[in-house]
Design a protein around this motif. Structure first.
Motif, PDB file in Angstrom:
ATOM      1  N   VAL A  42      37.117  19.965  21.330  1.00 32.01           N
ATOM      2  CA  VAL A  42      37.504  20.668  20.104  1.00 32.01           C
ATOM      3  C   VAL A  42      36.263  21.158  19.372  1.00 32.01           C
ATOM      4  O   VAL A  42      36.189  22.295  18.934  1.00 32.01           O
ATOM      5  N   PHE A  85      34.826  24.265  20.825  1.00 33.85           N
ATOM      6  CA  PHE A  85      35.577  25.462  20.442  1.00 33.85           C
ATOM      7  C   PHE A  85      35.294  25.840  18.989  1.00 33.85           C
ATOM      8  O   PHE A  85      35.043  27.005  18.677  1.00 33.85           O
ATOM      9  N   LEU A 136      41.671  26.021  11.624  1.00 32.59           N
ATOM     10  CA  LEU A 136      42.512  26.764  12.558  1.00 32.59           C
ATOM     11  C   LEU A 136      42.783  25.944  13.813  1.00 32.59           C
ATOM     12  O   LEU A 136      43.831  26.087  14.446  1.00 32.59           O
ATOM     13  N   SER A 137      41.854  25.078  14.160  1.00 28.97           N
ATOM     14  CA  SER A 137      41.999  24.283  15.371  1.00 28.97           C
ATOM     15  C   SER A 137      42.703  22.963  15.128  1.00 28.97           C
ATOM     16  O   SER A 137      42.915  22.185  16.056  1.00 28.97           O
ATOM     17  N   SER A 138      43.037  22.688  13.898  1.00 27.24           N
ATOM     18  CA  SER A 138      43.680  21.411  13.615  1.00 27.24           C
ATOM     19  C   SER A 138      45.178  21.503  13.866  1.00 27.24           C
ATOM     20  O   SER A 138      45.772  22.577  13.796  1.00 27.24           O
ATOM     21  N   GLU A 139      45.761  20.366  14.166  1.00 23.52           N
ATOM     22  CA  GLU A 139      47.164  20.363  14.553  1.00 23.52           C
ATOM     23  C   GLU A 139      48.060  20.944  13.476  1.00 23.52           C
ATOM     24  O   GLU A 139      48.892  21.806  13.739  1.00 23.52           O
ATOM     25  N   GLY A 148      47.074  22.667  10.935  1.00 21.44           N
ATOM     26  CA  GLY A 148      46.497  23.806  10.241  1.00 21.44           C
ATOM     27  C   GLY A 148      45.995  23.433   8.865  1.00 21.44           C
ATOM     28  O   GLY A 148      45.784  24.273   8.007  1.00 21.44           O
TER      29      GLY A 148
END
Lengths: 169, 169
Positions: free
Chosen positions: B19, B22, B47-50, B52
């Motif tokens: 993660v 990315f 944006l990459s969090s589950e 949001g």
DNA sequence: CTTTAACTTCACACATTTCTGAAAGAAGCG
DNA sequence: CGCTTCTTTCAGAAATGTGTGAAGTTAAAG
């Protein structure tokens, strides 16, 4: 009421100062848009010049910076296709010119830019998977960039048409 | 062949590292596009969090920065409408969320941005006059921005439609 | 082939930006 | 109403970026 002429010898200083104000203001907005300061000032100066082209010495004097600074700025601008370099035959003087037709494209930095983003988003989607919220969210971003790429292409075509009609008749 | 799941307890470190890769990559591209580093990293992490959305403490830990840095970054992101702030009732914890619907608009920074450019160009045209090459050149730039403003409006409408169809429909 | 004019490169100094730690400021909870 | 937890502000240290001067490179002119 008529302080906008360039070919008026009597108030050359005022005129120069007025040009400088415009150049610096324009440059400041280019900086705000992400361009570094010196390239921004050089570009603004070129766009504001009568012929749309100036020599290194002229830029150096007008912007009150060293030739080295001009050199660096021009290198960047040429790389991103905002200006072209011309060599007047039989002289060591180089002349930098705004690429009248290309700078609209360059400003939107369409090509390489969008591709890079798309690659990153694709990797993100693959990493998280479409069965996760993150994956779906990032996938939507990817779709947005794909959409943008397509749309910007036709947008620029329309601009070219609009422009030709408005100028060339 | 299946190293993309989030809900797998056995390789949490690898997952976190992936993660992070990315996030940092995405952030780097945001930086390239003109955003400052810390806001870029925070935005990418959200944006990459589950969900949001993440709390200040979570961001602080995940990105290995001080709470102060998170605070500054979020202040900026909220100002440009890229994230929203939520207060979970009955807690001092604040939660920052990506504005799913707005961030596409925000990314193109349509409104204020284009207006400022147009103002500057108008002043340039007035200063040089349409009877000079500079004036005409700057006028064309002004027209480009007017054209862009119009086109980007309808472009975003088309995106909204495309998106609704692709997700909701 | 030397001289000279122009442009470029490079190391460094100066300015700006960015993040941190410490202290102050809010807001729930006892 | 004070305690505790979280967030924000602020001064300053560290990192980064930017422009200069001087030396180096290229190419025209003598």
């Amino acid at each position: 009421m008529d302080e906008r002429r360039t070919d008026n010898g009597t108030d050359g200083d005022d005129e120069a100062a007025a040009v400088s104000r415009f150049v610096e203001r324009f440059a400041a907005q280019l900086v705000q848009a992400g361009m570094t300061r010196m390239p921004a000032r050089v570009f603004a100066a070129l766009l504001s010049s009568e012929q749309g082209a100036l020599t290194s010495a002229e830029l150096s004097e007008q912007l009150k910076v060293s030739p080295a600074a001009v050199s660096g700025a021009v290198r960047y601008l040429a790389q991103v296709n905002l200006v072209g370099r011309e060599r007047e035959p039989g002289s060591r003087r180089e002349r930098y010119r705004v690429q009248g037709d290309q700078w609209y494209d360059a400003l939107l930095e369409r090509d390489a830019f969008l591709r890079n983003w798309q690659t990153t988003m694709r990797e993100g989607v693959q990493q998280f998977g479409l069965d996760t919220p993150q994956g779906r969210r990032i996938n939507e971003t990817l779709e947005f960039f794909l959409f943008l790429e397509k749309e910007l292409g036709s947008l620029m075509q329309r601009w070219a048409a609009h422009r030709a009609e408005h100028l060339g008749g």
